[in-house]
Design an enzyme around this catalytic site. Structure first.
Site, PDB file in Angstrom:
ATOM      1  N   HIS A  59      19.261  -0.434 -27.738  1.00  0.00           N
ATOM      2  CA  HIS A  59      18.702  -1.221 -26.641  1.00  0.00           C
ATOM      3  C   HIS A  59      19.833  -1.765 -25.771  1.00  0.00           C
ATOM      4  O   HIS A  59      20.422  -2.787 -26.121  1.00  0.00           O
ATOM      5  CB  HIS A  59      17.905  -2.405 -27.198  1.00  0.00           C
ATOM      6  CG  HIS A  59      16.607  -2.009 -27.824  1.00  0.00           C
ATOM      7  ND1 HIS A  59      15.466  -1.827 -27.089  1.00  0.00           N
ATOM      8  CD2 HIS A  59      16.275  -1.752 -29.102  1.00  0.00           C
ATOM      9  CE1 HIS A  59      14.475  -1.482 -27.896  1.00  0.00           C
ATOM     10  NE2 HIS A  59      14.937  -1.421 -29.125  1.00  0.00           N
ATOM     11  N   CYS A 117      15.186   3.643 -26.493  1.00  0.00           N
ATOM     12  CA  CYS A 117      14.643   3.460 -27.847  1.00  0.00           C
ATOM     13  C   CYS A 117      13.431   4.370 -28.055  1.00  0.00           C
ATOM     14  O   CYS A 117      13.563   5.578 -28.032  1.00  0.00           O
ATOM     15  CB  CYS A 117      14.332   1.992 -28.113  1.00  0.00           C
ATOM     16  SG  CYS A 117      13.974   1.661 -29.853  1.00  0.00           S
ATOM     17  N   GLU A 148      19.583  -3.465 -23.169  1.00  0.00           N
ATOM     18  CA  GLU A 148      19.203  -4.806 -22.699  1.00  0.00           C
ATOM     19  C   GLU A 148      19.428  -5.865 -23.774  1.00  0.00           C
ATOM     20  O   GLU A 148      19.280  -7.057 -23.507  1.00  0.00           O
ATOM     21  CB  GLU A 148      17.748  -4.814 -22.215  1.00  0.00           C
ATOM     22  CG  GLU A 148      16.682  -4.622 -23.278  1.00  0.00           C
ATOM     23  CD  GLU A 148      16.485  -3.163 -23.699  1.00  0.00           C
ATOM     24  OE1 GLU A 148      17.208  -2.283 -23.193  1.00  0.00           O
ATOM     25  OE2 GLU A 148      15.607  -2.921 -24.549  1.00  0.00           O
TER      26      GLU A 148
END
Lengths: 265, 209
Positions: free
Chosen positions: B183, B82, B185
């Site tokens: 992202h 990001c 995650e």
């Protein structure tokens, strides 16, 4: 193409999910961590925990719930309810929340939006808003109400559309619009309210309050021009599965994330 | 277990999410702001949410700017996430302060015809085979939250693109460096697969893209 999001919302009281979750036969139906994992496996695009705990010690439990959820859940998690300071937000974000939702506190101290956005970025700060249609107004108007956890809440004198615009200026990165007229009716979202706010602000708008069937979700994103739909009871009571909602929307031409089955090595 | 994998700590908000994702995969990482730890790592992850100016100031304050350039230059597997991707470029429209200048190019603001930030799940068109996307089905969705995007000067570094008003670079790769605007995650199983690929293939097995 960016997809429309479906976001289940769980009300949490002192670490336990409240409202109907009896359908989870093999799980601990009151455990927010289990519920979160379950919705994730069903294809939820994000999750919201709303802390309705009244007591201070209950609030501490929420940090633990968020932390345990974030250890096993890898989709965005928003936490709201009772967060009144930048330090409250910081603790929740450190526990593993991705976004913070503020509602009454933002009306009382609008600067809190700016402070939160400056400290953590606008993408972290969600404005939650409870709006009620003003009766007898010649053009449609809605008034923001606070403290809606208890009864009808309190009037603020704020116009919902103007408040949304001001919140975005202050740094809110997303707005959850809850219609107090539609909430609990299961007769559909207030589409006019959604559209008015969605057109007035540059940030994503999330529809909340009133979903009774899948058609209502379709209306919220098409006629209401919402970017996402929040829903509680429609999923909790197992009337619809999230995957079913997504298939319905996809068939009607709404872009949604259909979860990919496998990531074989 | 020797923590040869480092997450660079410069106060970025999503650092813990990245660490938790790696833990879940069985790759515990060292979260550190020590330049020496970054320099000796076998794999480096640069996370990030927030603004580029504040992030660059934080990196400078911790003496991390040169070490980051050095680890990329010497070919240590590197993953920018990001804002951690945007920081790799030369400059950003978000802030007059220069970025790391590791990947030539600029960071631009998303055009205003759609809602900004670009927030939610979107698809990445992967342009060529790369270990990072191994086993990830075409058309997979990933989670984005950003108002700016990287525009590398050299098109050969583009690894994936995404549509949002513009077709922008959502993943880039050069040598052992990879970066994603989304992202991983927060992108469910597909996202975890990217971290798994990065650590297992690029860091541990030394697969060279």
């Amino acid at each position: 193409m960016l997809t429309k999001r479906i976001i289940p919302c769980l009300d949490v009281d002192a670490g336990r999910v409240v409202k109907g979750v009896k359908f989870l036969e093999h799980r601990d139906a009151g455990d927010p961590v289990e519920m979160a994992a379950f919705y994730d496996s069903e294809g939820a695009d994000e999750l919201v925990f709303y802390d309705i705990t009244a007591s201070a010690q209950g609030r501490g439990i929420m940090l633990d719930v968020v932390s345990r959820t974030a250890e096993q859940l890898f989709i965005p998690l928003t936490v709201g309810g009772g967060l009144r300071t930048v330090e409250d937000m910081n603790r929740m974000l450190k526990a593993g929340a991705d976004k913070i939702s503020i509602n009454t506190a933002a009306v009382q101290i609008p600067e809190l939006i700016r402070q939160g956005a400056e400290a953590f970025g606008s993408q972290c700060i969600v404005l939650g808003m409870d709006a009620q249609r003003v009766a007898g107004s010649s053009t449609p108007r809605w008034e923001v109400r606070t403290h809606t956890g208890s009864g009808g809440g309190r009037p603020t004198g704020l116009d919902a559309v103007e408040w949304a615009m001001r919140a975005v200026e202050l740094g809110a990165g997303e707005i959850v619009v809850n219609s107090m007229d539609a909430d609990g009716t299961r007769e559909g979202y207030d589409l006019e309210l959604l559209r008015s706010i969605s057109r007035a602000v540059s940030v994503p708008v999330v529809a909340s309050g009133g979903a009774g069937n899948l058609e209502h979700m379709y209306q919220a994103v098409v006629q209401g021009e919402a970017d996402a739909v929040l829903a509680a009871s429609i999923f909790h009571f197992r009337e619809y599965f999230i995957a079913q909602a997504k298939e319905y929307l996809a068939q009607r031409g709404v872009p949604v994330r259909l979860t990919t089955a496998s990531y074989a090595k | 277990m020797d923590k040869d994998l480092v997450i660079v700590d410069y106060g970025a908000g999503n650092l813990r999410s990245v660490a938790k994702a790696l833990e879940r995969l069985g790759f515990p990482a060292l979260v550190t702001q020590e330049p020496a730890q970054v320099l000796k790592a076998r794999g480096v992850i640069l996370p990030g949410v927030g603004s580029s100016g504040a992030a660059m100031a934080a990196l400078q304050q911790r003496g991390l700017v040169e070490p980051l350039r050095q680890v990329v230059a010497k070919g240590t597997p590197f993953f920018g996430v990001c804002l951690g991707m945007q920081l790799l470029l030369d400059t950003s429209e978000e802030d007059p302060r220069p970025c790391l200048g590791i990947i030539p190019g600029q960071v631009k603001r998303l055009p205003p015809q759609f809602k900004v930030p670009h927030m939610g799940w979107n698809q990445v068109a992967v342009l060529h085979e790369h270990p990072l996307f191994q086993g990830v089905p075409a058309g997979s969705y990933f989670y984005f939250v950003h108002s700016y995007y990287a525009r590398p000067a050299d098109p050969s570094v583009l690894l994936g693109t995404t549509e949002y008003g513009v077709t922008f670079c959502s993943a880039l790769a050069r040598g052992n460096l990879v970066a994603t605007q989304f992202h991983p995650e927060k992108s469910g199983l597909g996202g975890l697969r990217l971290y798994d690929n990065f650590v297992r293939l690029m860091v541990r097995e030394g697969v060279r893209p």
